[in-house]
Write an enzyme that holds these catalytic residues in place. Sequence first.
Site, short mmCIF file in Angstrom:
data_model
loop_
_atom_site.label_atom_id
_atom_site.label_comp_id
_atom_site.label_asym_id
_atom_site.label_seq_id
_atom_site.Cartn_x
_atom_site.Cartn_y
_atom_site.Cartn_z
N ARG A 186 0.83 -1.20 0.00
CA ARG A 186 0.00 0.00 0.00
C ARG A 186 0.87 1.25 0.00
NH1 ARG A 186 0.25 1.94 5.06
NH2 ARG A 186 1.74 0.60 6.08
N ARG A 190 -0.98 9.99 -4.50
CA ARG A 190 -2.05 10.99 -4.44
C ARG A 190 -1.91 11.98 -5.56
NH1 ARG A 190 -1.27 12.79 1.62
NH2 ARG A 190 -1.96 10.90 2.68
N ARG A 275 14.48 -6.22 14.38
CA ARG A 275 15.33 -5.17 13.81
C ARG A 275 15.39 -4.07 14.86
NH1 ARG A 275 18.73 -5.31 9.83
NH2 ARG A 275 18.36 -3.18 9.14
N ARG A 306 17.13 8.38 8.40
CA ARG A 306 16.48 9.68 8.48
C ARG A 306 17.06 10.51 9.62
NH1 ARG A 306 10.37 8.21 10.70
NH2 ARG A 306 11.09 7.42 12.68
N GLU A 331 19.13 8.32 12.52
CA GLU A 331 18.68 6.95 12.78
C GLU A 331 19.40 5.95 11.86
OE1 GLU A 331 14.44 6.55 12.63
OE2 GLU A 331 14.14 8.04 14.19
N TYR A 379 4.10 -5.71 15.41
CA TYR A 379 4.29 -4.27 15.34
C TYR A 379 2.94 -3.58 15.53
CZ TYR A 379 5.31 0.45 14.31
OH TYR A 379 5.43 1.81 14.46
N ASP A 381 1.14 0.26 16.17
CA ASP A 381 1.23 1.69 16.41
C ASP A 381 0.58 1.97 17.76
OD1 ASP A 381 2.64 2.89 14.33
OD2 ASP A 381 0.94 2.78 12.96
P1 FAD Z 1 6.88 -0.73 25.05
O1 FAD Z 1 6.72 0.72 24.88
O2 FAD Z 1 8.10 -1.36 24.49
O3 FAD Z 1 6.82 -1.05 26.62
C1 FAD Z 1 7.25 -2.27 27.17
C2 FAD Z 1 7.89 -1.96 28.50
O4 FAD Z 1 8.14 -3.18 29.20
C3 FAD Z 1 9.24 -1.25 28.39
O5 FAD Z 1 9.24 -0.07 29.16
C4 FAD Z 1 10.23 -2.27 28.94
O6 FAD Z 1 11.31 -1.67 29.63
C5 FAD Z 1 9.36 -3.07 29.89
N1 FAD Z 1 9.87 -4.42 30.13
C6 FAD Z 1 10.20 -5.35 29.24
N2 FAD Z 1 10.66 -6.45 29.83
C7 FAD Z 1 10.61 -6.23 31.16
C8 FAD Z 1 10.97 -6.98 32.31
N3 FAD Z 1 11.49 -8.21 32.18
N4 FAD Z 1 10.80 -6.45 33.54
C9 FAD Z 1 10.30 -5.18 33.67
N5 FAD Z 1 9.94 -4.42 32.61
C10 FAD Z 1 10.10 -4.93 31.38
N6 FAD Z 1 3.62 4.26 16.95
C11 FAD Z 1 2.86 5.26 16.46
O7 FAD Z 1 1.63 5.25 16.63
N7 FAD Z 1 3.43 6.31 15.78
C12 FAD Z 1 4.77 6.38 15.56
O8 FAD Z 1 5.25 7.35 14.95
C13 FAD Z 1 5.61 5.32 16.06
N8 FAD Z 1 6.94 5.35 15.87
C14 FAD Z 1 7.70 4.32 16.35
C15 FAD Z 1 9.08 4.35 16.14
C16 FAD Z 1 9.88 3.31 16.61
C17 FAD Z 1 11.39 3.34 16.39
C18 FAD Z 1 9.29 2.22 17.30
C19 FAD Z 1 10.12 1.06 17.78
C20 FAD Z 1 7.92 2.19 17.52
C21 FAD Z 1 7.11 3.23 17.05
N9 FAD Z 1 5.74 3.24 17.28
C22 FAD Z 1 4.97 4.26 16.78
C23 FAD Z 1 5.08 2.14 18.04
C24 FAD Z 1 4.97 2.43 19.55
O9 FAD Z 1 6.26 2.59 20.10
C25 FAD Z 1 4.27 1.25 20.22
O10 FAD Z 1 2.95 1.15 19.76
C26 FAD Z 1 4.20 1.34 21.74
O11 FAD Z 1 5.37 1.81 22.32
C27 FAD Z 1 3.92 -0.03 22.29
O12 FAD Z 1 3.78 0.00 23.68
P2 FAD Z 1 4.07 -1.32 24.53
O13 FAD Z 1 3.62 -1.03 25.90
O14 FAD Z 1 3.52 -2.51 23.85
O15 FAD Z 1 5.66 -1.54 24.45
N1 UDP Z 2 9.60 3.98 2.40
C1 UDP Z 2 10.43 4.35 1.37
N2 UDP Z 2 10.92 5.62 1.33
C2 UDP Z 2 10.63 6.55 2.28
C3 UDP Z 2 9.77 6.17 3.34
C4 UDP Z 2 9.27 4.88 3.37
O1 UDP Z 2 10.72 3.55 0.51
O2 UDP Z 2 11.13 7.68 2.19
C5 UDP Z 2 9.09 2.58 2.42
C6 UDP Z 2 10.03 1.64 3.17
O3 UDP Z 2 10.06 0.40 2.49
C7 UDP Z 2 9.36 1.46 4.50
C8 UDP Z 2 7.89 1.56 4.15
O4 UDP Z 2 7.84 2.51 3.07
O5 UDP Z 2 9.66 0.21 5.06
C9 UDP Z 2 7.04 2.06 5.32
O6 UDP Z 2 7.62 3.25 5.83
P1 UDP Z 2 6.96 4.14 6.94
O7 UDP Z 2 7.93 5.20 7.30
O8 UDP Z 2 5.62 4.54 6.50
O9 UDP Z 2 6.73 3.13 8.12
P2 UDP Z 2 7.64 2.67 9.31
O10 UDP Z 2 9.03 2.61 8.80
O11 UDP Z 2 7.46 3.72 10.36
O12 UDP Z 2 7.07 1.35 9.64
#
Ligand code: FAD
Ligand code: UDP
Length: 395
Positions: A186, A190, A275, A306, A331, A379, A381
């Site tokens: 997807r 646009r 990852r 980025r 990053e 994964y 959000d």
């Molecule tokens: P986590 O936030 O990972 O919380 C789990 C917690 O458990 C952690 O604090 C950890 O320390 C704790 N824990 C683990 N094991 C133990 C243990 N043994 N004892 C005690 N504590 C423990 N979502 C969006 O909607 N928009 C975004 O732009 C977005 N960007 C992201 C970018 C990145 C790089 C990543 C990785 C994720 C992103 N997300 C984004 C997703 C978002 O981070 C998650 O939806 C959210 O954090 C999930 O919450 P969680 O509670 O499941 O996990």
């Molecule tokens: N992507 C790309 N170029 C960009 C941004 C995204 O090719 O400038 C592709 C890339 O394959 C990536 C996917 O779109 O894995 C989804 O990216 P997005 O940033 O939307 O999601 P996230 O990486 O946060 O899961």
Amino acid sequence: MANQKYDYLIVGSGLFGATFAHLAHKQGKKCLVIDKRSHLGGNIYCENIEGINVHKYGAHIFHTSNKKVWEFVNSIVEFNRYTNSPVANYKGKLYNLPFNMNTFYQMWGVTTPEEAQAKIDEQKRAYNEELKIKNEELGLTNEPHNLEEQAMLLVGKDIYERLIKGYTEKQWGRKCTELPAFIIKRLPVRLVFDNNYFNEKYQGIPVGGYNKLIDGLLEGIETKTDVDFFADSFETVSVDTIRLKDEWQKIADKLVFTGKIDEFYDYQFGKLNYRTVRFETEVIDKPNSQGNAVVNYTEREVPYTRVIEHKHFEMFGQEVYDNPKTVISKEYSTEWKDGMEPYYPVNDDANSQLYAKYKALADKEEKVIFGGRLAEYKYYDMAPIIEKVLEKYNK
Ligand code: FAD
Ligand code: UDP
């Protein structure tokens, strides 16, 4: 401790654990939230550097079309008007994302939707012919077999080569020809001048930062940081010292576990793979470095994927210049090893099968609720995490 047993011991203070604790607390349940990190909030935690909220575990933008979820988070903290509009830098030239009329103008100089569509169609057609011949020669069915083929069929050569190939290969550490087609199924194209990355109805960043959301969710709830569920001992308030993993039932009726599911089961079937991302964060002595929160570097030769300039998530207009400094994070996407933060589950066959084995064990547990991105090896959000916890409670 024995005389004040908790209803829930919640392992992990991320969005899942914190939302669960909030709803349980509202229903009068007694909760203890522990986290092995030295702070609460999991991956949405922000560190304040030079008066700027720095997204320590990667840029987070809240987005949803679910009104209930949006109203719920806004009942905890107000959200600002941040709209995600990343820019791509390819060999020094800038392109708007997601692919829209601005991008097509920058790429080809086309100014109308018809011209843009004609250009895309021309490129798609050329590749379709090429692919047909290739598949026939190899005796394969005429459909995309990998991410490169899928992307070329969706948007054509120019966009693929400049905006997709390098970025995707850096992000996944593998060639686009070795990645599954579905990753990029997807790709929004646009034919309007709209740089808003998300299609959802609501988006924004909490006013004052994500820590406000976490603090609001956990208000009135007992929390302990620097406590690992798997550590040898846990100092309780009473005379006992217990090993939580083995003896948590001494202090709580139920366990909510948001850590790694394979660790919960002592890695008995093997380790799940992830990852991860390495961040290089620096303070820059000027008020505005790149003029946007997110700039993607889409060429292979630049080692990072980025650059995030954190102040633009929360400061707008003159506010950007009121603070003379700025903070950026580069990053680098890398393969996960023990000791690193596990970020993205790897959804290949081997890992999916391994997770299914752990899930079968988890399904048999009567007193343990597994939730969140590590316990469900999925994964998520932020909004879907909240949606899941809300559903559980409103049933
Ligand atoms: P986590 O936030 O990972 O919380 C789990 C917690 O458990 C952690 O604090 C950890 O320390 C704790 N824990 C683990 N094991 C133990 C243990 N043994 N004892 C005690 N504590 C423990 N979502 C969006 O909607 N928009 C975004 O732009 C977005 N960007 C992201 C970018 C990145 C790089 C990543 C990785 C994720 C992103 N997300 C984004 C997703 C978002 O981070 C998650 O939806 C959210 O954090 C999930 O919450 P969680 O509670 O499941 O996990
Ligand atoms: N992507 C790309 N170029 C960009 C941004 C995204 O090719 O400038 C592709 C890339 O394959 C990536 C996917 O779109 O894995 C989804 O990216 P997005 O940033 O939307 O999601 P996230 O990486 O946060 O899961």
